[in-house]
Each structure stands twice: as structure tokens, then as C-alpha cells.
Design a protein around this motif. Sequence first.
Motif, PDB file in Angstrom:
ATOM      1  N   THR A  82      27.455  -2.326  88.176  1.00 30.99           N
ATOM      2  CA  THR A  82      28.651  -2.159  88.983  1.00 30.99           C
ATOM      3  C   THR A  82      28.286  -1.588  90.347  1.00 30.99           C
ATOM      4  O   THR A  82      29.128  -1.499  91.215  1.00 30.99           O
ATOM      5  CB  THR A  82      29.638  -1.208  88.292  1.00 30.99           C
ATOM      6  N   SER A  83      27.007  -1.177  90.512  1.00 31.65           N
ATOM      7  CA  SER A  83      26.649  -0.577  91.786  1.00 31.65           C
ATOM      8  C   SER A  83      25.226  -0.946  92.154  1.00 31.65           C
ATOM      9  O   SER A  83      24.502  -1.562  91.376  1.00 31.65           O
ATOM     10  CB  SER A  83      26.786   0.939  91.708  1.00 31.65           C
ATOM     11  N   TYR A  84      24.835  -0.590  93.363  1.00 36.84           N
ATOM     12  CA  TYR A  84      23.506  -0.881  93.861  1.00 36.84           C
ATOM     13  C   TYR A  84      22.516   0.178  93.377  1.00 36.84           C
ATOM     14  O   TYR A  84      22.849   1.341  93.262  1.00 36.84           O
ATOM     15  CB  TYR A  84      23.511  -0.877  95.392  1.00 36.84           C
ATOM     16  N   MET A  85      21.295  -0.260  93.120  1.00 36.96           N
ATOM     17  CA  MET A  85      20.223   0.704  92.882  1.00 36.96           C
ATOM     18  C   MET A  85      19.848   1.347  94.209  1.00 36.96           C
ATOM     19  O   MET A  85      19.721   0.662  95.216  1.00 36.96           O
ATOM     20  CB  MET A  85      18.996  -0.020  92.335  1.00 36.96           C
ATOM     21  N   LYS A  86      19.661   2.627  94.174  1.00 38.25           N
ATOM     22  CA  LYS A  86      19.177   3.301  95.388  1.00 38.25           C
ATOM     23  C   LYS A  86      18.095   4.276  94.977  1.00 38.25           C
ATOM     24  O   LYS A  86      18.370   5.251  94.274  1.00 38.25           O
ATOM     25  CB  LYS A  86      20.307   4.007  96.119  1.00 38.25           C
ATOM     26  N   LEU A  87      16.887   4.050  95.387  1.00 43.62           N
ATOM     27  CA  LEU A  87      15.781   4.919  95.005  1.00 43.62           C
ATOM     28  C   LEU A  87      15.710   6.135  95.922  1.00 43.62           C
ATOM     29  O   LEU A  87      16.325   6.148  96.997  1.00 43.62           O
ATOM     30  CB  LEU A  87      14.457   4.130  95.016  1.00 43.62           C
ATOM     31  N   PRO A  88      14.979   7.168  95.466  1.00 44.58           N
ATOM     32  CA  PRO A  88      15.025   8.437  96.216  1.00 44.58           C
ATOM     33  C   PRO A  88      14.056   8.483  97.396  1.00 44.58           C
ATOM     34  O   PRO A  88      13.659   9.554  97.800  1.00 44.58           O
ATOM     35  CB  PRO A  88      14.640   9.472  95.149  1.00 44.58           C
ATOM     36  N   TYR A  89      13.673   7.321  97.926  1.00 42.24           N
ATOM     37  CA  TYR A  89      12.720   7.322  99.041  1.00 42.24           C
ATOM     38  C   TYR A  89      13.423   6.999 100.358  1.00 42.24           C
ATOM     39  O   TYR A  89      12.837   6.425 101.273  1.00 42.24           O
ATOM     40  CB  TYR A  89      11.596   6.304  98.777  1.00 42.24           C
ATOM     41  N   TYR A 128      13.621 -10.109  90.365  1.00 44.98           N
ATOM     42  CA  TYR A 128      13.163 -10.282  88.986  1.00 44.98           C
ATOM     43  C   TYR A 128      14.221  -9.825  87.987  1.00 44.98           C
ATOM     44  O   TYR A 128      13.955  -9.748  86.796  1.00 44.98           O
ATOM     45  CB  TYR A 128      11.858  -9.509  88.749  1.00 44.98           C
ATOM     46  N   MET A 129      15.405  -9.508  88.478  1.00 44.34           N
ATOM     47  CA  MET A 129      16.449  -8.951  87.612  1.00 44.34           C
ATOM     48  C   MET A 129      17.705  -9.806  87.677  1.00 44.34           C
ATOM     49  O   MET A 129      18.608  -9.572  88.465  1.00 44.34           O
ATOM     50  CB  MET A 129      16.755  -7.517  88.064  1.00 44.34           C
ATOM     51  N   GLN A 130      17.717 -10.828  86.817  1.00 43.88           N
ATOM     52  CA  GLN A 130      18.853 -11.747  86.828  1.00 43.88           C
ATOM     53  C   GLN A 130      19.770 -11.418  85.656  1.00 43.88           C
ATOM     54  O   GLN A 130      19.319 -11.306  84.513  1.00 43.88           O
ATOM     55  CB  GLN A 130      18.359 -13.189  86.718  1.00 43.88           C
ATOM     56  N   PHE A 131      21.054 -11.271  85.954  1.00 43.29           N
ATOM     57  CA  PHE A 131      22.016 -10.943  84.903  1.00 43.29           C
ATOM     58  C   PHE A 131      22.755 -12.163  84.404  1.00 43.29           C
ATOM     59  O   PHE A 131      23.169 -12.232  83.263  1.00 43.29           O
ATOM     60  CB  PHE A 131      23.013  -9.895  85.417  1.00 43.29           C
ATOM     61  N   ALA A 132      22.929 -13.118  85.282  1.00 46.55           N
ATOM     62  CA  ALA A 132      23.653 -14.352  84.943  1.00 46.55           C
ATOM     63  C   ALA A 132      23.336 -15.334  86.055  1.00 46.55           C
ATOM     64  O   ALA A 132      22.775 -14.939  87.083  1.00 46.55           O
ATOM     65  CB  ALA A 132      25.164 -14.060  84.890  1.00 46.55           C
ATOM     66  N   PRO A 133      23.617 -16.622  85.869  1.00 44.26           N
ATOM     67  CA  PRO A 133      23.307 -17.569  86.952  1.00 44.26           C
ATOM     68  C   PRO A 133      23.885 -17.089  88.280  1.00 44.26           C
ATOM     69  O   PRO A 133      25.083 -16.813  88.382  1.00 44.26           O
ATOM     70  CB  PRO A 133      23.970 -18.868  86.481  1.00 44.26           C
ATOM     71  N   GLY A 134      23.026 -16.922  89.257  1.00 50.32           N
ATOM     72  CA  GLY A 134      23.475 -16.494  90.584  1.00 50.32           C
ATOM     73  C   GLY A 134      23.753 -15.014  90.715  1.00 50.32           C
ATOM     74  O   GLY A 134      24.098 -14.545  91.798  1.00 50.32           O
ATOM     75  N   VAL A 135      23.630 -14.261  89.622  1.00 46.64           N
ATOM     76  CA  VAL A 135      23.933 -12.824  89.664  1.00 46.64           C
ATOM     77  C   VAL A 135      22.643 -12.031  89.474  1.00 46.64           C
ATOM     78  O   VAL A 135      21.998 -12.111  88.426  1.00 46.64           O
ATOM     79  CB  VAL A 135      24.947 -12.419  88.580  1.00 46.64           C
ATOM     80  N   TRP A 136      22.277 -11.273  90.494  1.00 49.42           N
ATOM     81  CA  TRP A 136      21.024 -10.543  90.496  1.00 49.42           C
ATOM     82  C   TRP A 136      21.273  -9.057  90.739  1.00 49.42           C
ATOM     83  O   TRP A 136      22.286  -8.681  91.332  1.00 49.42           O
ATOM     84  CB  TRP A 136      20.098 -11.078  91.608  1.00 49.42           C
ATOM     85  N   GLY A 137      20.346  -8.240  90.295  1.00 49.89           N
ATOM     86  CA  GLY A 137      20.402  -6.826  90.643  1.00 49.89           C
ATOM     87  C   GLY A 137      20.338  -6.660  92.155  1.00 49.89           C
ATOM     88  O   GLY A 137      19.786  -7.508  92.849  1.00 49.89           O
ATOM     89  N   MET A 138      20.939  -5.597  92.643  1.00 52.60           N
ATOM     90  CA  MET A 138      20.975  -5.373  94.091  1.00 52.60           C
ATOM     91  C   MET A 138      20.426  -3.983  94.401  1.00 52.60           C
ATOM     92  O   MET A 138      20.661  -3.034  93.656  1.00 52.60           O
ATOM     93  CB  MET A 138      22.407  -5.478  94.620  1.00 52.60           C
ATOM     94  N   ILE A 139      19.737  -3.906  95.516  1.00 50.73           N
ATOM     95  CA  ILE A 139      19.087  -2.665  95.940  1.00 50.73           C
ATOM     96  C   ILE A 139      19.693  -2.261  97.274  1.00 50.73           C
ATOM     97  O   ILE A 139      19.826  -3.084  98.182  1.00 50.73           O
ATOM     98  CB  ILE A 139      17.573  -2.889  96.121  1.00 50.73           C
ATOM     99  N   ASP A 140      20.058  -1.003  97.360  1.00 49.39           N
ATOM    100  CA  ASP A 140      20.617  -0.501  98.616  1.00 49.39           C
ATOM    101  C   ASP A 140      19.501   0.169  99.411  1.00 49.39           C
ATOM    102  O   ASP A 140      19.031   1.247  99.050  1.00 49.39           O
ATOM    103  CB  ASP A 140      21.743   0.483  98.314  1.00 49.39           C
ATOM    104  N   ALA A 178      11.393   9.624  89.420  1.00 48.12           N
ATOM    105  CA  ALA A 178      12.764   9.215  89.718  1.00 48.12           C
ATOM    106  C   ALA A 178      13.693  10.428  89.788  1.00 48.12           C
ATOM    107  O   ALA A 178      14.784  10.348  90.332  1.00 48.12           O
ATOM    108  CB  ALA A 178      13.264   8.231  88.669  1.00 48.12           C
ATOM    109  N   PHE A 179      13.249  11.551  89.225  1.00 48.23           N
ATOM    110  CA  PHE A 179      14.172  12.687  89.111  1.00 48.23           C
ATOM    111  C   PHE A 179      13.716  13.967  89.784  1.00 48.23           C
ATOM    112  O   PHE A 179      14.489  14.879  89.955  1.00 48.23           O
ATOM    113  CB  PHE A 179      14.430  13.003  87.630  1.00 48.23           C
ATOM    114  N   GLN A 180      12.448  14.054  90.110  1.00 49.42           N
ATOM    115  CA  GLN A 180      11.993  15.317  90.684  1.00 49.42           C
ATOM    116  C   GLN A 180      10.865  15.053  91.664  1.00 49.42           C
ATOM    117  O   GLN A 180      10.246  14.001  91.647  1.00 49.42           O
ATOM    118  CB  GLN A 180      11.491  16.273  89.586  1.00 49.42           C
ATOM    119  N   ASP A 181      10.620  16.031  92.519  1.00 44.39           N
ATOM    120  CA  ASP A 181       9.407  16.006  93.301  1.00 44.39           C
ATOM    121  C   ASP A 181       8.300  16.149  92.285  1.00 44.39           C
ATOM    122  O   ASP A 181       8.123  17.197  91.676  1.00 44.39           O
ATOM    123  CB  ASP A 181       9.384  17.165  94.294  1.00 44.39           C
TER     124      ASP A 181
END
Lengths: 145, 145, 336, 336
Positions: free
Chosen positions: B3-10, B120-132, C303-306
Motif C-alpha cells: 500500500t506504500s513505497y519502500m523507503k530505505l534509511p539512506y 525484481y518484485m512483481q505482485f501481479a501483471p504490471g504491478v511492481w514494488g515501488m521505491i521512494d 535496516a533498524f539501527q546504526d
Amino acid sequence: MPTSYMKLPYEDRVLRPEALRSYDLETGPVGYSLDIGLNYYRGLPLSAVESLELTVDAEPVPEHLILVELNGKLFPTSQLSAAFTEFWPIKKDLRIYVFNGGIEDGPHQVDLRLILRCVYMQFAPGVWGMIDNSASRTLTLQGER
Amino acid sequence: MPTSYMKLPYEDRVLRPEALRSYDLETGPVGYSLDIGLNYYRGLPLSAVESLELTVDAEPVPEHLILVELNGKLFPTSQLSAAFTEFWPIKKDLRIYVFNGGIEDGPHQVDLRLILRCVYMQFAPGVWGMIDNSASRTLTLQGER
Amino acid sequence: MNIDGIEQGISLYSFNREFVTLPDYTIEDALDDLVALDVQQYELVGSVFFEHYPRPDPAEVERVLAASEVRGVTPFSYGGYMDVGRITGHDPGPQDYILDLTADLRTARELGCRYLRETNIPIDLLPMAAEFADYYGVNIGIEVHAPSKPSDRHIQEQLEAFERIGSERLGFIPDFGCFIERPAAPALDRHIAAGADPELLEYIIANRHSGLTEDQMHQRIREMGGGEAERVAIAEFFGFLSFGPADLDGFTTLLDRTHYFHSKFYYVTEELEDPTIPMPALLSAIVDSGFQGVLMSEYEGHAFQDSDAPLQLARHLRLEQQILSGSAKQHEIRSR
Amino acid sequence: MNIDGIEQGISLYSFNREFVTLPDYTIEDALDDLVALDVQQYELVGSVFFEHYPRPDPAEVERVLAASEVRGVTPFSYGGYMDVGRITGHDPGPQDYILDLTADLRTARELGCRYLRETNIPIDLLPMAAEFADYYGVNIGIEVHAPSKPSDRHIQEQLEAFERIGSERLGFIPDFGCFIERPAAPALDRHIAAGADPELLEYIIANRHSGLTEDQMHQRIREMGGGEAERVAIAEFFGFLSFGPADLDGFTTLLDRTHYFHSKFYYVTEELEDPTIPMPALLSAIVDSGFQGVLMSEYEGHAFQDSDAPLQLARHLRLEQQILSGSAKQHEIRSR
Ligand SMILES: [Mn+2]
Ligand SMILES: [Mn+2]
């Protein structure tokens, strides 16, 4: 509007005598590779490939057995026309891998039909100059590179 | 289905303090460049760019003033999604050139909205994971590189 | 370290935070960190460490091999991906899978890896994958990764396909992230730091699998006085940080078809405990199966900590050693 | 060589057959051939000599600069292309032209070229091109190339646009291939070798512009006894080897807006004559216009024969020198 394909006089470099090689892996020969030179005076984007058909010993090679390599990248033939950021320069070959389990030693009749779009020569919307990069030659299978 | 975008802590590496630079040519400043880091744990093909919108000092930057550079190649933003053979690796930046005639010295509020497809993350035809890969930061214009 | 035929390795993905955030941290630094932990076998993920993917430059492969040789370490496995969504607007077909598999097999072979980790291969392409694995002399392992569980239908179907095809080249790489039983301490600490009540968090964890829907849980926690911090925690625990009773029965069904393990972990305490993943149970099942091979520690706490990846990896390796030595002893006793 | 303000240069395209067919022939060899002809200024075509185009690797640019410096030669102009058909199935829009123009301008600037040759820029983008030319400090020349002629409507429209915009940065690069008056000797020899009757070939040439259609010419020549060899020659002479009376009036309209010339040629005889292109008339028009700048010899005979590019270039340079010295003398006499 052109009624025919441009064909430059460098056809000899399309299929050179050493171009056909056995492709050997862990299990021995798994197929063969074929180096294809450009018969044109300048390089072209890989997406200029309008069609590529390979016939060996009078048998058309099925598309699903073919991978194409350029600039260290691999493509199924179906992706070539989309590869617009890869440049095929004069001094580099396209290398085709055919995964057919290998072919016999000795001479083979190789017929390549390769049509390229001349990406700077537009005659009308959707109508571009065409280059005939085809060639036919009897090539003797070389050992693994 | 996400339901939302992945957002990594970098996120800090997306817009780094030195990222905004004047772009000077024969006539002096003709615009600026902006380096964009990847906020993900691995590299992605450039075609993963689903949308890229840049706002500087609350003004959206028009698409026709932007060129994007990766691996020494240049792209209008409209071509990014087709550039499937270019790889954007972790340690390289996208460099955006904006040809707006230059911007003032000093700090600028930069807001980047950049959405990437997780190829590399397909959920359904045309539906892919999203990264913010979006980020906002006040950056001080640096001199020509 | 080799305990009764079980060896320890490290996935260089463990150093992901260092590699991503430190501009000067290179593959050589990752291998130095590996050596400092006294581990020789490693997994390299191509799309992380290479500048070109799915096919690295020959010079990139050469660099990894040279850096490994001089350190006396070995690329045991290569982490590939099926990036079949590369062509925008195009739904992947067999050619896309075959292309990516071929690219990764080539690279694995060039690196001298015995194993290739893949993320996904459609079942109808598995016979061809087995043939390709023979060609390249590289075994293909499909990772079983959260949110999938071993008992999931699609995993069991893969297992059946493996049996049907009969090739030893095909197998699983179970990732222990499938067996998270409760959130890792740093994840909880983050919610507590954001204002969540530790007791409410424990309530959510205890009742995560009591039959409540996510909405019902939100309502229950609101009634108990929870606010925004608890709301975020619930969303996470029902979403990408989902956890639950470990699927140990499913796990044992895969063991005969397992190439090696991703011994995933998020946090090991000073006392060498992992409250998140049931390591004693998992390792004991592995030993009981007679498995001989590699446990590949894969730290994902960044993913969770320094993170201090080397410290965490050192603890994790010791934790595994303790359990394995104990199991080995028990095994010895039992088999007397 | 500088004759009354007109300098000679060589387009490295002249060595195309060598570069394409000899695996070991490099940019350094082409520059050696240039130096051997005692010429210092040259044009480099990016899509011929670079491995990456439209943007070469920095190392490729560096190599050209280093090879030039050590030989005391200078990249005068950079041959760009508008490869706007690069994206399959996509009709080019302004962004495609702007991208290619920007890429070529950058490269021209990096090479230190004063001029960029472009193949085509839509008229509505010319004001932007003039602005870009200022930015990069590189003049943009649009090549006037066969089958176009200077009097053609679209060329005259470009000329009007140049005048309207008023920037000195924009101009033409007339290619003398526009002024082919009869097929080059090697082209005729090829048809004769294939069995064509020399007299019938002369008849075709003499009557190419007598109002006969291609079909009528085929019929006429058949009636005169011609066969397959003559049929091929007619197709060629009405097609891509078209020729006709040189458009000298059109040529003079471009001269005030000309950056430099592609002195295209196919064959110069031992007696230093070019029966194909009316060099005396062209050069005299150039001198009369007061043009000061570069005549860039561009050999293209390799399309018809096993070429000796250096020999042909040596003849062509001497041919130009003879004509220019004569013109210079006449000019001197006239302006006394
Ligand atoms: Mn894993
Ligand atoms: Mn020319």
C-alpha cells in the motif's frame, strides 16, 4: 524514398573466416558463437537492428536459442530493437551465441540476414533508410576461444 | 500488494551537501548540476525510474530544461524509462543538468521526487514494488566542478 | 569453522550499510572485514557490488578474484536476481528469465562459485534451469524468503518440481528471515523512542496471531490508550515486519533439497541470544537432517539501527557455534 | 598550406575504408596519414572513430587529443549526427534533436573544435541551436549534402532562417558531392567491367537530363542493344549516383553563410583532373566571395574502388592548390 537497401562494399567483414566457434562449457560444447561485423561506414545504435535471421546449413536457427552480446551485455533478439543506448561501433563485433547443443566440426553454410535502420536518414514519419548487413559464407568451425 | 513505497534509511545520500553546482560554459553559468544518490541497498536499471520531478526554491523545473547523465550518457527525462540496458549502481550518482541560465549563489531549497520500480518484485501483471528515492534539502550552490 | 560438517560463511550483504553509505568502503574492505572474523567463504550479491549488472565488466570480476586470492577467501555463492521488470511496461516472458539466469550463471562461473542464488524462476522453466546449471557447472538455489514460508503452496510446488526433475543442481536457500517470531529489539526500541508504550507493544506482539484483523487491533489499542506511535507499530507488524510462529514443520520438508542457508539475523544480544529467530530449533533441525554444508550469516539489522556489522556478525557466528557444538554433542550422544 | 587566406584540411572520413577494413588501423594511423600529406587541420566523425556515441568515453577524447598534440595537428571540426531515429518506433521530437545536438557540442568543445558539423536541425530549433552554440563556444554548420542542392527550397529556407536569427555561430558546410556532373571514372569502369557498352553509358550520361524518365531511358537503351549491365547503370544514375549540371548559382547564395567546405571527391586523375566535380568553377566562386577559411578534402572514392586514399588525397590537394594559385593570381590581376 528509397526502393532498395543500402549495401556497402565491406561485406567481407560481416562473416570472417574465424567467426564461427564452438561454445564449450562444463559439459563440453553447448552450442556455438558467431561474430558479426558491421558492413557500414560508421557505428550505429543497437536499436537500429530491424531484423536478424540466422540460417545454418539451410536450417533457420530458432530465436529462443539465440543470445546476442555487445559491450559485455546480453540480449535476446527480441530486445535488440529496444536497446537504444548501446552503440555498435565499427571496430566491435556483435557476438551471437546459439545454444543448440553444439554443431559438427568442419564447414558450415552460414546465411545471415541482418537489416539495420539508418537512424539519421528519415524520409517520412516512420520511414527510415535501411541498410543491408546480410552475408552468406561457408565457415569452418573453430575451437573454443 | 503493497500500500506504500519502500523507503530505505539512506536518504541522507540522495542530496548531499555538495550536490548542487553551477554549470559554467563559454558564456559563464548556463545552469546548474545536481547529483542524486541512490537510496537503496542495490543498484537498479535506469529504466526503473518511474517519475522524476525536481522543484527548486518552490518552483517546479520544466522537463525540457533537464538532461540526465549516467555512465557518460545523456538522456532527456522522457527517455529514462526506456533505458533498460543502463545500470545505476550504488556508488554512482545520477547527474541532472538544468539549463535555466544559472541560479544565484547561496542556499536553495531542493525538493526531489523520484520514484523507482523494484524490477525484481512483481505482485501481479504490471504491478511492481515501488521505491521512494525522494529527498528534500537546503543546498548551497557550489562552484564549477 | 567446521562443526560436524557444517561450515560458516558470511553474505557480504551484511556490510550493506557500510558499502552504501561510506563512499570509500569497497569490496576489498568487505573482504578485510570477512577475514577479521576468521571466515573464508562468502556470498557476493552482483547488483550490490558490481557497477554493471546483470553482467559485470571482466575487470570487476578480476578485481574480486584478485582481492579474494590475496586474502585466502573464496566466493562460495553468487547472489543473482531476476530483474525481469527491467523493460518498462513489458510483462516478463520466458526469454527475460532465461536472459537473467544465463547472465548470472556466467558470472557465477567466472567467479568460481559453486552456487547461484536466484530470487525466482517460474516452475515451467525449472527443467531448462537444471540443464543450464549442468552447462555452467553451477548449482542453482532458489531463496525462500519472507514473506514466503516453507509451507506456502508455491514453495511446496517448487519442491515437488525439484523432486520431479531430479537434478541435484536445483535446490533451496532458506532465509531465516522467514522465521521471525517477534520484532527485533532495535525495531521495538525505535517505536518506544517514538513514544510507544512498551506494554502496548508487547500486547500487540502477543496478540498478533490471535485472529484480530489489523483494523481490529488498531481499535483495540486505541481503546487501551494508544496513539500515533502505536498505530505506526501495528502497521509495521502487520506489514513488512510481519512475524509469527516459526514454520518449522515446513522448514524440515526443504532440508533434503537445501543447497545452503541464509542465516539471516537482525540483532544478537551481548549474551549471545537472538530473541527474534528461533536459532536453536532451526539449527537442530538442520543437524538432524544430516545436512553437510554452509550456514551463511546474513546480517540485516542495518535496516533498524546504526549498525556495527562486524560486532553483530562476531556474536552471530559464536551463537551458531555454541548451538552447533551443543547439537553436535547431543547428536553424538544420540547416535552412540 | 594557406593560399590567400584559404587553408586546406582533410576529413578523416577519407580513410574510412582503411579504418573499417583493417583491424589494426587506428585513429593514430589516420593522423599519421594526415601528417604525411603535410596537412594540420582535420575533421573527425564521432560515430566512425569513437566506440561510444553520441558521447565518447573521456578516455577516447583524451586519446585523440594526445595523438594530435604529439603530431602537431588540430581537430578543426567535429562531425556529428542527428541520430534521432535511435528509439525504435518513435518519431523524433524537439527533445531528441536537443539531446543529440548537446552531446555533439560537448564533444566538439572537449576536442577543442571550432566547428561542429550537423546533418540536420529543424528550422524551429535553430534559434535554440544558436544559443547553445554560444554556450559551448562552438560554431554549428549544417552540411548541404547530395541529393540536396543549394537551390533546394529547404536549403534556401535554412539560409533565410540564418539571416533572420543573425548569429554568426550558424552556417553551412557545402559538400561538393552536391555538384557531381557525371559519374566518376571508377564507377563507369565498374559498369564496363560488368559488360556495359562504354558508348551506351556515354549516351545515358549525355541524356540523363534530357527529359527522359527512368523507364523511358531503360526502353531506349534496350532498343539500342543494351542489356542487364546497362539496366543496373541506369538504375544507379537515376538513383543514388544521380548527377547533373552543377548548381553554381545556388552555391554562391550560400557562400556568405558558409563556415567551411567539404571538398568531396571520388577520383582525381594522374593529370590532376576531376572529371566529376567542377572544381575550377567552385573554387573560383569561393575566392570571388572573399571567403577565408578551410577547404576540407573528403575522399569518398572508396565506395567504388580499392582505394589508395593517401595517393588520391595528395592529388586532390595539389589540384586545389593549382586552381587556387591560378585564381589567386587572377584575383590579384583583377583587383589591381
Ligand atoms: Mn537472504
Ligand atoms: Mn561531407
